[in-house]
Design a protein around this motif. Structure first.
Motif, PDB file in Angstrom:
ATOM      1  N   ASP A  45      -2.355 -20.892 -87.208  1.00  0.00           N
ATOM      2  CA  ASP A  45      -3.064 -21.945 -87.318  1.00  0.00           C
ATOM      3  C   ASP A  45      -2.516 -22.571 -88.317  1.00  0.00           C
ATOM      4  N   LEU A  46      -2.340 -21.803 -89.471  1.00  0.00           N
ATOM      5  CA  LEU A  46      -1.864 -22.174 -90.805  1.00  0.00           C
ATOM      6  C   LEU A  46      -0.609 -22.745 -90.839  1.00  0.00           C
ATOM      7  N   VAL A  47       0.334 -22.078 -90.097  1.00  0.00           N
ATOM      8  CA  VAL A  47       1.877 -22.650 -89.911  1.00  0.00           C
ATOM      9  C   VAL A  47       1.782 -24.106 -89.335  1.00  0.00           C
ATOM     10  N   ASP A  48       0.961 -24.331 -88.308  1.00  0.00           N
ATOM     11  CA  ASP A  48       0.919 -25.553 -87.806  1.00  0.00           C
ATOM     12  C   ASP A  48       0.463 -26.572 -88.661  1.00  0.00           C
ATOM     13  N   VAL A  49      -0.794 -26.227 -89.412  1.00  0.00           N
ATOM     14  CA  VAL A  49      -1.413 -27.174 -90.040  1.00  0.00           C
ATOM     15  C   VAL A  49      -0.741 -27.444 -91.571  1.00  0.00           C
ATOM     16  N   ILE A  50      -0.302 -26.409 -92.266  1.00  0.00           N
ATOM     17  CA  ILE A  50       0.466 -26.628 -93.599  1.00  0.00           C
ATOM     18  C   ILE A  50       1.955 -26.977 -93.513  1.00  0.00           C
ATOM     19  N   GLY A  51       2.467 -26.477 -92.511  1.00  0.00           N
ATOM     20  CA  GLY A  51       3.813 -26.978 -92.289  1.00  0.00           C
ATOM     21  C   GLY A  51       4.879 -25.904 -92.848  1.00  0.00           C
ATOM     22  N   LEU A  52       4.568 -24.761 -93.292  1.00  0.00           N
ATOM     23  CA  LEU A  52       5.439 -24.168 -93.985  1.00  0.00           C
ATOM     24  C   LEU A  52       5.964 -22.854 -92.782  1.00  0.00           C
ATOM     25  N   ALA A  53       6.964 -22.314 -93.046  1.00  0.00           N
ATOM     26  CA  ALA A  53       7.274 -21.285 -92.136  1.00  0.00           C
ATOM     27  C   ALA A  53       6.308 -20.019 -92.433  1.00  0.00           C
ATOM     28  N   GLN A  54       6.132 -19.365 -91.299  1.00  0.00           N
ATOM     29  CA  GLN A  54       5.167 -18.051 -91.113  1.00  0.00           C
ATOM     30  C   GLN A  54       5.586 -17.172 -92.221  1.00  0.00           C
ATOM     31  N   PRO A  55       6.626 -16.893 -92.618  1.00  0.00           N
ATOM     32  CA  PRO A  55       6.686 -15.754 -93.708  1.00  0.00           C
ATOM     33  C   PRO A  55       6.268 -16.389 -95.137  1.00  0.00           C
ATOM     34  N   THR A  56       6.684 -17.648 -95.232  1.00  0.00           N
ATOM     35  CA  THR A  56       6.059 -18.186 -96.545  1.00  0.00           C
ATOM     36  C   THR A  56       4.383 -18.430 -96.654  1.00  0.00           C
ATOM     37  N   ILE A  57       3.917 -18.613 -95.474  1.00  0.00           N
ATOM     38  CA  ILE A  57       2.454 -18.586 -95.392  1.00  0.00           C
ATOM     39  C   ILE A  57       1.939 -17.149 -95.808  1.00  0.00           C
ATOM     40  N   SER A  58       2.591 -16.295 -95.156  1.00  0.00           N
ATOM     41  CA  SER A  58       2.096 -14.668 -95.317  1.00  0.00           C
ATOM     42  C   SER A  58       2.205 -14.318 -96.792  1.00  0.00           C
ATOM     43  N   GLN A  59       3.314 -14.844 -97.620  1.00  0.00           N
ATOM     44  CA  GLN A  59       3.464 -14.598 -98.886  1.00  0.00           C
ATOM     45  C   GLN A  59       2.360 -15.257 -99.615  1.00  0.00           C
ATOM     46  N   HIS A  60       1.986 -16.402 -99.412  1.00  0.00           N
ATOM     47  CA  HIS A  60       0.955 -17.089-100.012  1.00  0.00           C
ATOM     48  C   HIS A  60      -0.309 -16.472 -99.749  1.00  0.00           C
ATOM     49  N   LEU A  61      -0.644 -16.036 -98.629  1.00  0.00           N
ATOM     50  CA  LEU A  61      -1.891 -15.216 -98.255  1.00  0.00           C
ATOM     51  C   LEU A  61      -1.896 -14.010 -99.010  1.00  0.00           C
ATOM     52  N   ASN A  62      -0.849 -13.540 -99.338  1.00  0.00           N
ATOM     53  CA  ASN A  62      -0.824 -11.955-100.054  1.00  0.00           C
ATOM     54  C   ASN A  62      -1.077 -12.104-101.402  1.00  0.00           C
ATOM     55  N   GLU A  63      -0.726 -13.309-101.885  1.00  0.00           N
ATOM     56  CA  GLU A  63      -1.142 -13.796-103.636  1.00  0.00           C
ATOM     57  C   GLU A  63      -2.438 -13.846-103.462  1.00  0.00           C
ATOM     58  N   ILE A  64      -3.015 -14.726-102.513  1.00  0.00           N
ATOM     59  CA  ILE A  64      -4.463 -15.165-102.607  1.00  0.00           C
ATOM     60  C   ILE A  64      -5.284 -13.982-102.443  1.00  0.00           C
ATOM     61  N   LYS A  65      -4.839 -13.217-101.727  1.00  0.00           N
ATOM     62  CA  LYS A  65      -5.621 -11.700-101.393  1.00  0.00           C
ATOM     63  C   LYS A  65      -5.588 -10.777-102.482  1.00  0.00           C
ATOM     64  N   LYS A  66      -4.467 -10.831-103.416  1.00  0.00           N
ATOM     65  CA  LYS A  66      -4.519 -10.152-104.785  1.00  0.00           C
ATOM     66  C   LYS A  66      -5.485 -10.359-105.495  1.00  0.00           C
ATOM     67  N   ILE A  67      -6.045 -11.569-105.525  1.00  0.00           N
ATOM     68  CA  ILE A  67      -7.225 -11.874-106.524  1.00  0.00           C
ATOM     69  C   ILE A  67      -8.435 -11.775-105.792  1.00  0.00           C
ATOM     70  N   GLY A  68      -8.502 -11.512-104.416  1.00  0.00           N
ATOM     71  CA  GLY A  68      -9.756 -11.113-103.791  1.00  0.00           C
ATOM     72  C   GLY A  68     -10.546 -12.264-103.145  1.00  0.00           C
ATOM     73  N   LEU A  69      -9.760 -13.670-103.293  1.00  0.00           N
ATOM     74  CA  LEU A  69     -10.239 -14.678-102.717  1.00  0.00           C
ATOM     75  C   LEU A  69     -10.491 -14.789-100.858  1.00  0.00           C
ATOM     76  N   LEU A  70      -9.679 -13.860-100.540  1.00  0.00           N
ATOM     77  CA  LEU A  70      -9.770 -13.708 -98.857  1.00  0.00           C
ATOM     78  C   LEU A  70      -9.945 -12.164 -98.412  1.00  0.00           C
ATOM     79  N   LYS A  71     -10.905 -12.413 -97.037  1.00  0.00           N
ATOM     80  CA  LYS A  71     -10.967 -10.967 -96.546  1.00  0.00           C
ATOM     81  C   LYS A  71     -10.412 -11.346 -94.974  1.00  0.00           C
ATOM     82  N   GLY A  72      -9.884 -10.374 -94.638  1.00  0.00           N
ATOM     83  CA  GLY A  72      -9.361 -10.379 -93.103  1.00  0.00           C
ATOM     84  C   GLY A  72      -9.880  -9.442 -92.236  1.00  0.00           C
ATOM     85  N   THR A  73      -9.489  -9.466 -90.928  1.00  0.00           N
ATOM     86  CA  THR A  73      -9.565  -8.622 -90.141  1.00  0.00           C
ATOM     87  C   THR A  73      -8.301  -8.693 -88.874  1.00  0.00           C
ATOM     88  N   PHE A  74      -8.108  -7.672 -88.320  1.00  0.00           N
ATOM     89  CA  PHE A  74      -7.174  -7.741 -87.178  1.00  0.00           C
ATOM     90  C   PHE A  74      -7.698  -7.936 -86.011  1.00  0.00           C
TER      91      PHE A  74
END
Length: 107
Positions: A45-74
């Motif tokens: 969903d983020l790829v479609d909305v933000i307009g960045l490639a999936q690997p780029t979105i994943s890198q940004h999500l990882n940085e946000i997760k490092k400071i604890g702002l995101l939680k996720g499930t598989f």
């Protein structure tokens, strides 16, 4: 700032600086804004909305997760992200305290 110099500062100062560094990227702000308006978010969903490639979105999500702002499930092959409310409120309070402890009568 080199990693070896961070010991000169308080843990609060280091934590606030790290959070500010993560939040300094406009793509990460856009990601957080989008996720905060959803009940959950799948990375595609983020790829479609933000307009960045999936690997780029994943890198940004990882940085946000490092400071604890995101939680996720598989969910199958997808990751579902949402805002970590406790951490969000902690950072909100930390930034509020930082910005409210300013002496405007210095000059």
């Amino acid at each position: 700032m080199g990693v070896t110099k961070t010991h000169m500062f308080t843990s609060r100062q280091n934590e606030l600086a790290q959070a500010a560094k993560v939040l300094a990227h406009p793509a990460r702000i856009a990601i957080l804004e989008y996720i905060s308006k959803q009940e959950g978010c799948i990375c595609n969903d983020l790829v479609d909305v933000i307009g960045l490639a999936q690997p780029t979105i994943s890198q940004h999500l990882n940085e946000i997760k490092k400071i604890g702002l995101l939680k996720g499930t598989f969910e199958g092959k997808n990751l579902c992200y949402c805002i970590n409310e406790e951490r969000w409120e902690e950072l909100q309070q930390s930034f509020h305290l930082f910005f409210s402890n300013i002496n405007y009568n210095c000059c």
